[in-house]
Scaffold this active site. Sequence first.
Site, PDB file in Angstrom:
ATOM      1  N   GLU A 303       2.606 -14.147  -3.369  1.00  0.00           N
ATOM      2  CA  GLU A 303       2.669 -12.771  -3.907  1.00  0.00           C
ATOM      3  C   GLU A 303       3.734 -12.649  -4.991  1.00  0.00           C
ATOM      4  O   GLU A 303       3.617 -11.827  -5.890  1.00  0.00           O
ATOM      5  CB  GLU A 303       2.981 -11.769  -2.781  1.00  0.00           C
ATOM      6  CG  GLU A 303       1.726 -11.315  -2.062  1.00  0.00           C
ATOM      7  CD  GLU A 303       1.920 -10.055  -1.208  1.00  0.00           C
ATOM      8  OE1 GLU A 303       0.956  -9.662  -0.579  1.00  0.00           O
ATOM      9  OE2 GLU A 303       3.032  -9.488  -1.166  1.00  0.00           O
ATOM     10  N   HIS A 332      -4.133 -35.737  10.545  1.00  0.00           N
ATOM     11  CA  HIS A 332      -5.484 -36.103  10.988  1.00  0.00           C
ATOM     12  C   HIS A 332      -6.527 -35.133  10.436  1.00  0.00           C
ATOM     13  O   HIS A 332      -7.637 -35.062  10.948  1.00  0.00           O
ATOM     14  CB  HIS A 332      -5.516 -36.137  12.523  1.00  0.00           C
ATOM     15  CG  HIS A 332      -4.479 -37.067  13.064  1.00  0.00           C
ATOM     16  ND1 HIS A 332      -4.709 -38.403  13.277  1.00  0.00           N
ATOM     17  CD2 HIS A 332      -3.161 -36.860  13.370  1.00  0.00           C
ATOM     18  CE1 HIS A 332      -3.599 -38.973  13.721  1.00  0.00           C
ATOM     19  NE2 HIS A 332      -2.639 -38.066  13.774  1.00  0.00           N
ATOM     20  N   LYS A 446      -6.444  -2.469  -1.658  1.00  0.00           N
ATOM     21  CA  LYS A 446      -6.034  -1.368  -0.762  1.00  0.00           C
ATOM     22  C   LYS A 446      -6.784  -0.088  -1.155  1.00  0.00           C
ATOM     23  O   LYS A 446      -7.292   0.645  -0.310  1.00  0.00           O
ATOM     24  CB  LYS A 446      -4.522  -1.125  -0.850  1.00  0.00           C
ATOM     25  CG  LYS A 446      -3.655  -2.181  -0.148  1.00  0.00           C
ATOM     26  CD  LYS A 446      -2.183  -1.741  -0.071  1.00  0.00           C
ATOM     27  CE  LYS A 446      -1.315  -2.749   0.679  1.00  0.00           C
ATOM     28  NZ  LYS A 446       0.057  -2.335   0.895  1.00  0.00           N
TER      29      LYS A 446
HETATM   30  O1  PA5 Z   1       5.181  -8.091   0.747  1.00  0.00           O
HETATM   31  C1  PA5 Z   1       4.633  -7.022   0.599  1.00  0.00           C
HETATM   32  O2  PA5 Z   1       5.091  -6.122  -0.127  1.00  0.00           O
HETATM   33  C2  PA5 Z   1       3.321  -6.729   1.313  1.00  0.00           C
HETATM   34  O3  PA5 Z   1       2.870  -7.853   1.998  1.00  0.00           O
HETATM   35  C3  PA5 Z   1       3.504  -5.592   2.303  1.00  0.00           C
HETATM   36  O4  PA5 Z   1       4.497  -5.953   3.219  1.00  0.00           O
HETATM   37  C4  PA5 Z   1       2.205  -5.292   3.029  1.00  0.00           C
HETATM   38  O5  PA5 Z   1       1.187  -4.993   2.103  1.00  0.00           O
HETATM   39  C5  PA5 Z   1       2.376  -4.134   3.998  1.00  0.00           C
HETATM   40  O6  PA5 Z   1       2.822  -2.998   3.327  1.00  0.00           O
HETATM   41  P1  PA5 Z   1       3.513  -1.809   4.122  1.00  0.00           P
HETATM   42  O7  PA5 Z   1       4.776  -2.325   4.721  1.00  0.00           O
HETATM   43  O8  PA5 Z   1       3.756  -0.748   3.091  1.00  0.00           O
HETATM   44  O9  PA5 Z   1       2.542  -1.362   5.186  1.00  0.00           O
END
Ligand code: PA5
Length: 477
Positions: A303, A332, A446
Amino acid sequence: MVTNKDTVMAESQIKLYYKNVTAETIGTEHGITSAQLKALAEKTSPLISRLNEERKAGQTPYRELPYDEQTSGQVKDLAAELKDDCDNLVVLGIGGSALGNIALQTALNPYMYNLDDGQRTGPRLFVFDNIDPAQLGSFLDWVGDKLDKTVFNVISKSGRTAETASQFMIVRQLLLDKLGPTGLRDHIVATTDPEQGTLRKIATDAGLRCLEVPQGVGGRFSVLSAVGLFSAAMCGVDIDALLAGARDMDGRVSCEDFYKNPAAINAVINYHYYNRGKKISVMMPYSYALKNLADWYRQLWAESLGKAEDLAGNEVHVGPTPVKALGTTDQHSQVQLYREGPNDKLFTFLQVNNFEKDLKIGPAPDCAPELAFLAGADLSRLLNNEKKATEFALLQSRRPCLTVVFDEVNAYTVGQLICLFEVTTSFAGALFCINPYDQPAVELGKEATFALMGKAGYEELAQQIQPITEVDADYLV
Ligand code: PA5
C-alpha cells in the site's frame, strides 16, 4: 567502556546481513558491486537527513509512537481494568486495523495460546479481518453464551469501512439483545480517530470506552499505537519491551552514516534490485512466530509503495510486489520457481538463532539407518540448516538474499523489526519519489461497495458499475 548491560542490549539487537546480495557472492550480472552501493549511499545520505528533518517537523507522526507514554499508559490501565473478567477478546478490523494485532499475537504468544489455558496469560484472542458469514457465524454461535466474559475491540480509523461497520452492527445487535444497553458499554472498546468519523460519533453516542488511532498515522503504520497495543497488552505481551525495541531501532535508523543505518541500506538494496528487474520482494521467515509479520510487511510495502504518480505528478506506476513465504513449508511449494523461474526476486529471510522451545529428534528406527543423521539433533538446528541450505541453493542460481537475524524472538526484537521495516518503507518512498503515506487506489473499491449496497449519494457510480455486474451469458462456460 562496554558494560555488561550494553553487551546484553547489543546481543538482543536484530541485524541486517547483506553480503549475499553483493557481486562478491553472486557475481556482477546479478549482484550489487561496492561501486554501485557507494553511488547509492551518496544519493541516499541526503535522504537520511531529509527524513530526520521531516520527522522533527512532525510530518511522520508514526515515528513518535514508541515514545508515547500517555497512550501506552492508557492501554495498560484499560487492559488491567478489563482483563480479569474477560475470557475472549475479539478484534473487529481490517487491513492496518488488524494485521499488526495478528502479527504481534503470533510472534509473542505460544502457538497453543487460545486452546491451552495453561499457556494463556490473558483472554483468548480472535481477530476478524474478513466478512465471510460462515466464518463469523460459526464464531458467534460459539461465543453467544459467553458474551458476559467477552470484549469486542472494534478498530476503525474512519468508521466507514463497510467490513468493520457491518461486523460491528451485527455484534452490537447481539449485545443489545442478550445484555441490553449496558452490554454495549461493558463489552465494546472502540479504537478510532480522536475527534471525527462515524465510529467516534457512535462511541460518543453510546458512551463506549475508547482508545485513539493517532491523527496523521495511516493504518499500516499504526501497530505501535493503541490499534496494536491494546490486544497485545490484554494477551500478556510486554508492550513496554515492544516499544523499547522500536526506540532502539529508531536510534539506528536515524543514523546519518549510511553504512550504519539498516533501514537506509535495506531500502537502497530493494530499490537497486527493483530497477534491475527484480520487482518481487519475498519475505521468508524461518520461524512460525514471525509468519504473520511477513503478512503485516506485505500490506506495509504494497500500500505504501504501489503508486501511479510520483511527487511531481508524473505517471510512474512503481512498486515492488511483496510476497510472503514460510520456511521450511514453502521450500516444498515455491523454491522450484524461486531457483529456476525468472530471476526477478529479492529474498529477505528472517532467521532466529535461539527458539523459545527446542526439541531433540529421537533415535532412528533400526530398520531405517538412513535417518540416523537426524537422530539426537536439535529441531532448531535442522530448521536453521534448512535456511542455510535454501539460501545456498538460491545463491547458486544467482538470486540475491538478505537476512534479518534475530538472536531470539521477543517483544524487544519484534519492536525493532517493526520500526526497521516502517522506516525502510519511508526511505523506499523517498528513493522512488512517491508518497508512501496515502492509498488513493483503495478508495474506489470502498466506494463501489457503497454504491452496490445502495448507499445514498453513490447512485451514479452504481449506474457505471451495472454493465460489469450483469453476467453476459455468451461468456459463461
Ligand atoms: O492501512 C490502511 O490505511 C488501511 O489498510 C486501513 O487500515 C483499512 O482500510 C481500514 O480502514 P479503517 O481503519 O478506516 O477502517
